[in-house]
Design a protein around this motif. Structure first.
Motif, PDB file in Angstrom:
ATOM      1  N   LEU A   1      25.373   0.321   7.547  1.00 44.71           N
ATOM      2  CA  LEU A   1      24.784   1.644   7.761  1.00 44.71           C
ATOM      3  C   LEU A   1      23.302   1.625   7.387  1.00 44.71           C
ATOM      4  O   LEU A   1      22.448   2.150   8.118  1.00 44.71           O
ATOM      5  N   GLU A   2      23.020   0.984   6.261  1.00 45.77           N
ATOM      6  CA  GLU A   2      21.640   0.889   5.787  1.00 45.77           C
ATOM      7  C   GLU A   2      20.778   0.091   6.781  1.00 45.77           C
ATOM      8  O   GLU A   2      19.647   0.470   7.087  1.00 45.77           O
TER       9      GLU A   2
ATOM     10  N   LEU B   1      12.330   6.810  11.075  1.00 43.86           N
ATOM     11  CA  LEU B   1      12.790   6.511   9.708  1.00 43.86           C
ATOM     12  C   LEU B   1      11.972   5.396   9.059  1.00 43.86           C
ATOM     13  O   LEU B   1      12.437   4.731   8.140  1.00 43.86           O
TER      14      LEU B   1
ATOM     15  N   ARG C   1      21.285  -0.271  10.020  1.00 41.78           N
ATOM     16  CA  ARG C   1      21.068   0.525  11.243  1.00 41.78           C
ATOM     17  C   ARG C   1      19.935   1.525  11.079  1.00 41.78           C
ATOM     18  O   ARG C   1      19.316   1.920  12.057  1.00 41.78           O
ATOM     19  N   GLN C   2      19.697   1.935   9.837  1.00 39.88           N
ATOM     20  CA  GLN C   2      18.607   2.878   9.603  1.00 39.88           C
ATOM     21  C   GLN C   2      17.277   2.187   9.380  1.00 39.88           C
ATOM     22  O   GLN C   2      16.236   2.811   9.356  1.00 39.88           O
TER      23      GLN C   2
ATOM     24  N   GLU D   1      19.699  13.516  11.055  1.00 39.18           N
ATOM     25  CA  GLU D   1      20.985  12.851  10.858  1.00 39.18           C
ATOM     26  C   GLU D   1      21.034  12.044   9.558  1.00 39.18           C
ATOM     27  O   GLU D   1      22.049  12.008   8.886  1.00 39.18           O
ATOM     28  N   TYR D   2      19.922  11.393   9.226  1.00 36.98           N
ATOM     29  CA  TYR D   2      19.971  10.441   8.120  1.00 36.98           C
ATOM     30  C   TYR D   2      19.195  10.834   6.870  1.00 36.98           C
ATOM     31  O   TYR D   2      19.163  10.090   5.912  1.00 36.98           O
ATOM     32  N   THR D   3      18.495  11.960   6.902  1.00 36.80           N
ATOM     33  CA  THR D   3      17.754  12.341   5.704  1.00 36.80           C
ATOM     34  C   THR D   3      18.124  13.750   5.274  1.00 36.80           C
ATOM     35  O   THR D   3      18.748  14.488   6.040  1.00 36.80           O
ATOM     36  N   LYS D   4      17.731  14.107   4.071  1.00 36.58           N
ATOM     37  CA  LYS D   4      17.981  15.466   3.581  1.00 36.58           C
ATOM     38  C   LYS D   4      16.658  16.238   3.540  1.00 36.58           C
ATOM     39  O   LYS D   4      16.497  17.170   2.761  1.00 36.58           O
TER      40      LYS D   4
ATOM     41  N   PRO E   1      16.932  11.470  14.356  1.00 35.88           N
ATOM     42  CA  PRO E   1      17.291  10.552  13.260  1.00 35.88           C
ATOM     43  C   PRO E   1      16.954  11.137  11.887  1.00 35.88           C
ATOM     44  O   PRO E   1      17.666  10.873  10.913  1.00 35.88           O
TER      45      PRO E   1
END
Ligand SMILES: Nc1ncnc2c1ncn2[C@@H]1O[C@H](COP(=O)(O)OP(=O)(O)OP(=O)(O)O)[C@@H](O)[C@H]1O
Ligand SMILES: [Mg+2]
Length: 241
Positions: A76-77, A157, A79-80, A107-110, A104
């Motif tokens: 997962l890491e 990202l 892919r980002q 989807e992947y950050t807050k 992205p």
């Protein structure tokens, strides 16, 4: 540092051998080309590095992670930490440019809405697009702009490794040369490493630091332009002349 190591890669579909024990590596901050005739196995190689396809034997170490033995969390890491620009742009047609690049990040950050907004405009600026483009839909863009948006999204990202499959195919000559310049400026400015499949001879000459040529299931050559010209004029003529 090496961003990609491919060790003894062999690929078979049914009984048909595509890659026969390939070995290569890609250095940090290098634009590395994958060249070869149609059906030579370039896209399959790219898909394997992205963990979308598997090889029958051999190992890929990407950004220090072995694709075969890494954990789900590491996958997962990974892919980002890379970006991909597929051959046909692959923007979401029902989303605006802004929404495509923001995807992205959402989807992947807050990150807050405001931070995402600032980042999207920064990424668009980085690929040479102005703010007015953000509200357009992919169908309203030229081919060159679609590629730029795809890069902005791929780098949303802060990836350090970018994969590009035929990035200039379908672009007119002027847009293709502009694209080469963008690629070079991103490499310098962001310390990016890139792996590019391309048939575009001008693009090869303008951008590639090193490249490999796939031929008859093997790597027929690996190195830079001068080395190829000095060691195998016929191969140079065939692929870059
Ligand atoms: N999923 C699959 N199943 C069976 N055969 C496949 C599969 N994917 C690719 N191949 C075969 O592997 C070979 C290499 O395909 P690949 O798409 O990598 O070629 P390429 O070098 O990218 O060619 P092009 O320049 O035309 O894009 C081809 O013979 C193709 O038919
Ligand atoms: Mg292909």
């Amino acid at each position: 540092m090496k961003v990609v190591e491919a060790i003894n890669i062999s690929t078979k579909f049914e009984d048909k051998l595509i890659h026969d024990k390939l070995n290569f590596f890609v250095n940090e901050n290098e634009i590395f080309g994958i060249l070869g005739g149609s059906g030579a196995g370039k896209s399959v190689l790219l898909r394997q590095m992205l963990a979308l396809d598997e090889c029958q034997s051999g190992e890929y170490i990407i950004l220090g992670k072995n694709l075969r033995t890494m954990s789900e969390a590491e996958a997962l890491e990974l892919r980002q930490s890379w970006g991909v620009v597929f051959q046909f742009g692959a923007l979401f047609s029902f989303f605006t440019v802004f929404e495509n690049v923001a995807l992205p990040l959402k989807e992947y950050t807050k990150l807050s809405e405001l931070s995402i907004k600032e980042l999207v405009y920064m990424k668009l600026n980085m690929v040479g697009l102005d703010e007015n483009v953000a509200k357009l839909y992919p169908s309203e863009l030229s081919g060159g702009m679609v590629k730029r948006v795809a890069i902005a999204r791929a780098l949303a990202l802060d990836s350090k490794l970018l994969f590009l499959d035929e990035p200039t195919s379908g672009l007119d000559p002027k847009s293709s040369r502009d694209f080469d310049e963008l690629v070079l400026s991103l490499k310098e400015g962001l310390n990016l490493s890139m792996i590019m499949v391309t048939h575009d001879k001008d693009s090869m000459r303008n951008t590639l630091d090193r490249f490999l040529i796939l031929k008859d299931k093997k790597i027929a050559f690996i190195g830079n332009h001068e080395e190829l010209l000095a060691t195998n004029k016929a191969l140079y003529e065939q692929f870059m002349g």
